[in-house]
Write an enzyme that holds these catalytic residues in place. Structure first.
Site, PDB file in Angstrom:
ATOM      1  N   GLN A  70       0.834  -1.204   0.000  1.00  0.00           N
ATOM      2  CA  GLN A  70       0.000   0.000   0.000  1.00  0.00           C
ATOM      3  C   GLN A  70       0.869   1.255   0.000  1.00  0.00           C
ATOM      4  O   GLN A  70       0.552   2.251  -0.655  1.00  0.00           O
ATOM      5  CB  GLN A  70      -0.922   0.007   1.227  1.00  0.00           C
ATOM      6  CG  GLN A  70      -1.648   1.314   1.492  1.00  0.00           C
ATOM      7  CD  GLN A  70      -2.579   1.743   0.357  1.00  0.00           C
ATOM      8  OE1 GLN A  70      -3.071   0.905  -0.389  1.00  0.00           O
ATOM      9  NE2 GLN A  70      -2.823   3.040   0.229  1.00  0.00           N
ATOM     10  N   GLU A  71       1.971   1.202   0.730  1.00  0.00           N
ATOM     11  CA  GLU A  71       2.824   2.386   0.858  1.00  0.00           C
ATOM     12  C   GLU A  71       3.608   2.682  -0.427  1.00  0.00           C
ATOM     13  O   GLU A  71       3.707   3.842  -0.844  1.00  0.00           O
ATOM     14  CB  GLU A  71       3.803   2.192   2.024  1.00  0.00           C
ATOM     15  CG  GLU A  71       3.163   2.224   3.406  1.00  0.00           C
ATOM     16  CD  GLU A  71       2.746   3.632   3.833  1.00  0.00           C
ATOM     17  OE1 GLU A  71       3.019   4.589   3.082  1.00  0.00           O
ATOM     18  OE2 GLU A  71       2.139   3.767   4.905  1.00  0.00           O
ATOM     19  N   SER A  72       4.191   1.654  -1.048  1.00  0.00           N
ATOM     20  CA  SER A  72       5.150   1.913  -2.134  1.00  0.00           C
ATOM     21  C   SER A  72       5.053   0.949  -3.306  1.00  0.00           C
ATOM     22  O   SER A  72       5.887   1.013  -4.203  1.00  0.00           O
ATOM     23  CB  SER A  72       6.577   1.834  -1.568  1.00  0.00           C
ATOM     24  OG  SER A  72       6.871   0.481  -1.211  1.00  0.00           O
ATOM     25  N   TYR A 121      -6.814   3.776   2.896  1.00  0.00           N
ATOM     26  CA  TYR A 121      -5.583   3.131   3.365  1.00  0.00           C
ATOM     27  C   TYR A 121      -5.894   1.822   4.082  1.00  0.00           C
ATOM     28  O   TYR A 121      -5.368   0.767   3.730  1.00  0.00           O
ATOM     29  CB  TYR A 121      -4.862   4.097   4.302  1.00  0.00           C
ATOM     30  CG  TYR A 121      -3.512   3.629   4.795  1.00  0.00           C
ATOM     31  CD1 TYR A 121      -2.380   3.799   4.012  1.00  0.00           C
ATOM     32  CD2 TYR A 121      -3.368   3.049   6.055  1.00  0.00           C
ATOM     33  CE1 TYR A 121      -1.130   3.388   4.465  1.00  0.00           C
ATOM     34  CE2 TYR A 121      -2.129   2.648   6.518  1.00  0.00           C
ATOM     35  CZ  TYR A 121      -1.008   2.814   5.716  1.00  0.00           C
ATOM     36  OH  TYR A 121       0.216   2.401   6.166  1.00  0.00           O
TER      37      TYR A 121
END
Length: 370
Positions: free
Chosen positions: A233-235, A350
């Site tokens: 999810q972040e990168s 998120y």
């Protein structure tokens, strides 16, 4: 689906119980006559009260229950957990391979009730009682890609536990809990066409970092699949990722957070995973007073927005007379206010996406190298 009735004696208690507050439901059931049941005869309500435990059985499925490490979550599981809380008892949640096994356990009195997708005819053939797990709100499940044909199955229709459960479900429909739970477990949160890209990314990149995720997760007693889902999810699992706001690396740490977590090089994937896990563990510890799996969701939005923002929302919820430590209330606040606050919208996306990625990674063995 027979949404507002119980099979067997076909007693309908929903219209009465759905008008009562949740606490009154429990009190009412304790004071009401047991109908045809002799007061000294064993019934499921007495069993739950005497053991301080509500025992529920279900078949693992995307709609009912999904296991993440040692914790379980899912629409059906969370609903049962909320019912146990309304009775002020602990939840003992069991899983079995199929509906037939679940119905058999109910018939034998080995569990208090089952959450199934069994047909009405199969339930009636076992002389058991059932009602819709949504009080007939099939649309909330359908539009979120969940199976609307789930039901709660009990041994007897006239057991006080069956009656309070029926009332609880319809109260949950009235107060919006059913809709909020279904929204959180939305299986359409990631578009079907996007899964092809996600699958390709994970197949290419996850094996490279799997060992680091596993080693770090073991250090903090976490499920490595969850860490991997956060990383994606972040990168998208790209260690050289940089955001417009300056967060960087596979776990997208700010410069300040990286320093605090002992990370000297944010683009080093091993350091980034270690720093991200350490920070997420701090968030888990911060909300240790919240029961699982809710604690995980609080920790995730704190990881995303910062714990100060979460604390501020909790204060708002408390001032509104709502339980600030109940994920349903937190999620409802974020969802209802996301149009006016971009951070809330981002937090909703998120946590729901990480939940989806977690389930996908967990249930796709071909992604794993070992």
């Amino acid at each position: 689906m027979h949404s507002n009735s119980t099979s067997g004696s076909r007693i309908n208690f929903d219209s009465f119980f759905s008008t009562l507050p949740l606490k009154a439901l429990v009190l009412t059931s304790a004071l009401m006559p047991f109908h045809s049941i002799n007061a000294t005869k064993t019934n499921q309500y007495n069993t739950v009260v005497n053991t301080n435990t509500l025992t529920v059985v279900a078949v693992s499925s995307p709609t009912i229950v999904f296991k993440e490490g040692q914790y379980q979550h899912g629409f059906g599981y969370d609903l049962a957990q909320d019912y146990a809380q309304s009775l002020n008892v602990k939840l003992n949640f069991k899983t079995v391979p199929d509906n037939a096994a679940a119905l058999k356990m109910v018939a034998q009195g080995k569990v208090n009730f089952a959450i199934t997708t069994a047909t009405f005819d199969r339930i009636e053939a076992k002389k058991l009682s059932s009602f819709s797990a949504t009080c007939g709100d099939l649309n909330s499940l359908q539009k979120n890609g969940l199976n609307p044909e789930i039901n709660w199955v009990f041994k007897r229709a006239d057991d006080p536990l069956t009656e309070t459960a029926s009332g609880f479900i319809c109260q949950s429909k009235q107060n919006g809990s059913i809709q909020q739970l279904a929204s959180f477990y939305n299986r359409n949160v990631v578009k079907q066409n996007d899964w092809n890209v996600i699958q390709r990314d994970l197949k290419q990149r996850l094996p490279i970092y799997q060992a680091s995720f596993k080693k770090t997760a073991k250090q903090y007693d976490m499920d490595w699949h969850l860490l991997a889902a956060i990383g994606y999810q972040e990168s998208y699992l790209k260690p050289d990722s940089v955001s417009p706001t300056g967060v960087r690396g596979l776990m997208m740490l700010t410069n300040a957070t990286a320093r605090a977590m002992g990370v000297s090089n944010r683009t080093d994937p091993t350091q980034s995973i270690q720093g991200g896990a350490k920070y997420f563990n701090q968030m888990l510890n911060r909300y240790a007073y919240i029961q699982n799996p809710d604690r995980h969701w609080y920790a995730l939005i704190a990881y995303n927005m910062g714990p100060g923002a979460v604390d501020a929302i909790q204060k708002r919820l408390k001032s509104q007379g709502k339980n600030p430590n109940d994920w349903i209330n937190m999620y409802e606040f974020l969802s209802n206010n996301q149009a006016r606050n971009g951070r809330y919208k981002q937090a909703v996306q998120y946590v729901t996406r990480i939940r989806s990625y977690l389930e996908h990674i967990k249930n796709t063995p071909t992604l794993m190298t070992i």
